[in-house]
Design a protein around this motif. Sequence first.
Motif, mmCIF file in Angstrom:
data_model
loop_
_atom_site.group_PDB
_atom_site.id
_atom_site.type_symbol
_atom_site.label_atom_id
_atom_site.label_comp_id
_atom_site.label_asym_id
_atom_site.label_seq_id
_atom_site.Cartn_x
_atom_site.Cartn_y
_atom_site.Cartn_z
ATOM 1 N N ALA A 8 43.532 83.406 -14.686
ATOM 2 C CA ALA A 8 42.535 84.141 -13.902
ATOM 3 C C ALA A 8 43.219 84.998 -12.836
ATOM 4 O O ALA A 8 42.548 85.633 -12.025
ATOM 5 C CB ALA A 8 41.546 83.172 -13.255
ATOM 6 N N SER A 13 45.258 87.233 -16.458
ATOM 7 C CA SER A 13 43.965 87.728 -16.960
ATOM 8 C C SER A 13 44.173 88.945 -17.865
ATOM 9 O O SER A 13 43.496 89.085 -18.883
ATOM 10 C CB SER A 13 42.989 88.034 -15.822
ATOM 11 N N ASN A 29 42.163 78.406 -21.026
ATOM 12 C CA ASN A 29 42.696 79.026 -19.804
ATOM 13 C C ASN A 29 42.556 78.035 -18.652
ATOM 14 O O ASN A 29 41.461 77.774 -18.177
ATOM 15 C CB ASN A 29 41.890 80.309 -19.552
ATOM 16 N N LEU A 39 37.543 84.829 -11.531
ATOM 17 C CA LEU A 39 36.895 84.838 -12.853
ATOM 18 C C LEU A 39 36.271 86.189 -13.178
ATOM 19 O O LEU A 39 36.012 86.484 -14.346
ATOM 20 C CB LEU A 39 35.848 83.726 -12.932
ATOM 21 N N ASP A 47 32.403 83.267 -22.311
ATOM 22 C CA ASP A 47 33.056 81.967 -22.463
ATOM 23 C C ASP A 47 32.556 81.308 -23.749
ATOM 24 O O ASP A 47 31.379 81.385 -24.082
ATOM 25 C CB ASP A 47 32.758 81.066 -21.256
ATOM 26 N N HIS A 51 37.487 81.984 -25.989
ATOM 27 C CA HIS A 51 38.081 81.672 -24.688
ATOM 28 C C HIS A 51 37.307 80.545 -24.031
ATOM 29 O O HIS A 51 36.085 80.549 -24.001
ATOM 30 C CB HIS A 51 37.992 82.931 -23.808
ATOM 31 N N PHE A 53 37.417 78.488 -20.303
ATOM 32 C CA PHE A 53 38.042 78.380 -18.987
ATOM 33 C C PHE A 53 37.914 76.958 -18.439
ATOM 34 O O PHE A 53 36.847 76.350 -18.508
ATOM 35 C CB PHE A 53 37.385 79.365 -17.998
ATOM 36 N N GLN A 55 38.799 74.901 -14.819
ATOM 37 C CA GLN A 55 39.367 74.964 -13.472
ATOM 38 C C GLN A 55 40.191 73.717 -13.220
ATOM 39 O O GLN A 55 39.680 72.586 -13.340
ATOM 40 C CB GLN A 55 38.258 75.087 -12.412
#
Length: 352
Positions: A8, A13, A29, A39, A47, A51, A53, A55
Amino acid sequence: MILVTGGAGFIGSNFVLDWLAQSDEFVINLDKLTYAGNLENLASIEDGLGHHFVQGDIADADLVSRLLAGNQPRAVINFAAESHVDRSIHGPEDFIQTNIVGTFRLLEAVRAYWNGLDGKDRAAFRFVHVSTDEVYGSLGKDDPAFSESRRYEPNSPYSASKAASDHLVRAWYHTYGLPVLTTNCSNNYGPYHFPEKLIPLVIHHALAGKPLPIYGDGQQIRDWLYVKDHCSAIRRVLDAGKVGETYNIGGWNEKPNLEVVHTLCAILDELQPRADARPYREQITYVKDRPGHDRRYAIDAGKIERELGWKPAETFETGIRKTVRWYLDNQAWVRNVTSGAYREWVGKQYGN
Ligand code: NAD
Ligand code: TYD
């Protein structure tokens, strides 16, 4: 599937966006979302469509182990880092924690996962560590450019922490046989670059009518590479790099800082003239130099060209024009990232 860390941030990115534009291979990611993670850089991706994501911290060994076991990636590409030299001078602790301890924990989790893979998957697995030319230290005016065999001589807390991470990666190859590749790249510029670094800061300040701060005499030299070229080099190293090797990546574009700022001012004069029609370069202000400021970086990118056939596609002239255009077209992005904590940073670094 591949696992990208720090995806990110600025380069990560761009890498994820380019990867998804060119491949249908899924990307996980993992990014902590520090002040530098955003983001919004990935807003064009839905998403779940190629892909996912997550955190989290690369130093969270349990999380990384679960992600590896659950997704079985064929490669890990490590972008996650604290990356700004000036911040490392104000507060080195986060740099030690993420760049050194984080890389160590990540390597250990990856090693355990790789050890559990079967023959073909184990042989094909790669760990790509994304690093910087700053680990080599500073060059004199007439010194040859950095080659891969150049001694490490880091001078800032940032470059020292990246040098340490490179050494860990090297040791995990020699000691445990982990199939690693390391890249050492020069200064990147392009879309989604956080406006604490020279090029986006100057564009942002110019448009806002603020001073354009030049450290010292402005004659420090950096080699500049358009970020998309860095991404294509990393893809090439992942595909064809020799395990255990390091590859220098650069743009063959050595420029003194003052020349870079003059170029930016000239492009802005043309594309978005000041309301009073005066040149932007009138906003240039000389400020106190950065402590321990490295005088010159230059990359010899001959090895990656000879061995892997990679060369940058952009010249500085084409890349910088695209970059200024992008910032002019994406002022909402700039507004969002420069609210709140960003202002505190600018106050701390540049005072009045
Ligand atoms: P950046 O600061 O823009 O992005 C770093 C990203 O890593 C952010 O999204 C942040 O949230 C994430 N991150 C930070 N700590 C983390 C942690 N503990 N766990 C998970 N995520 C974490 O940096 P960048 O400019 O995109 O640089 C990416 C990599 O490339 C870095 O390793 C940097 O050293 C290297 N590099 C950068 C340049 C350059 O010019 N920017 C040049 C050569 C190499
Ligand atoms: P920067 O973008 O911070 O990258 P790095 O320190 O990793 O090379 O800085 C690029 C060059 O620009 C570096 O020599 C420091 C200089 N600089 C300024 O003169 N003024 C500024 O406000 C900034 C942020 C950097």
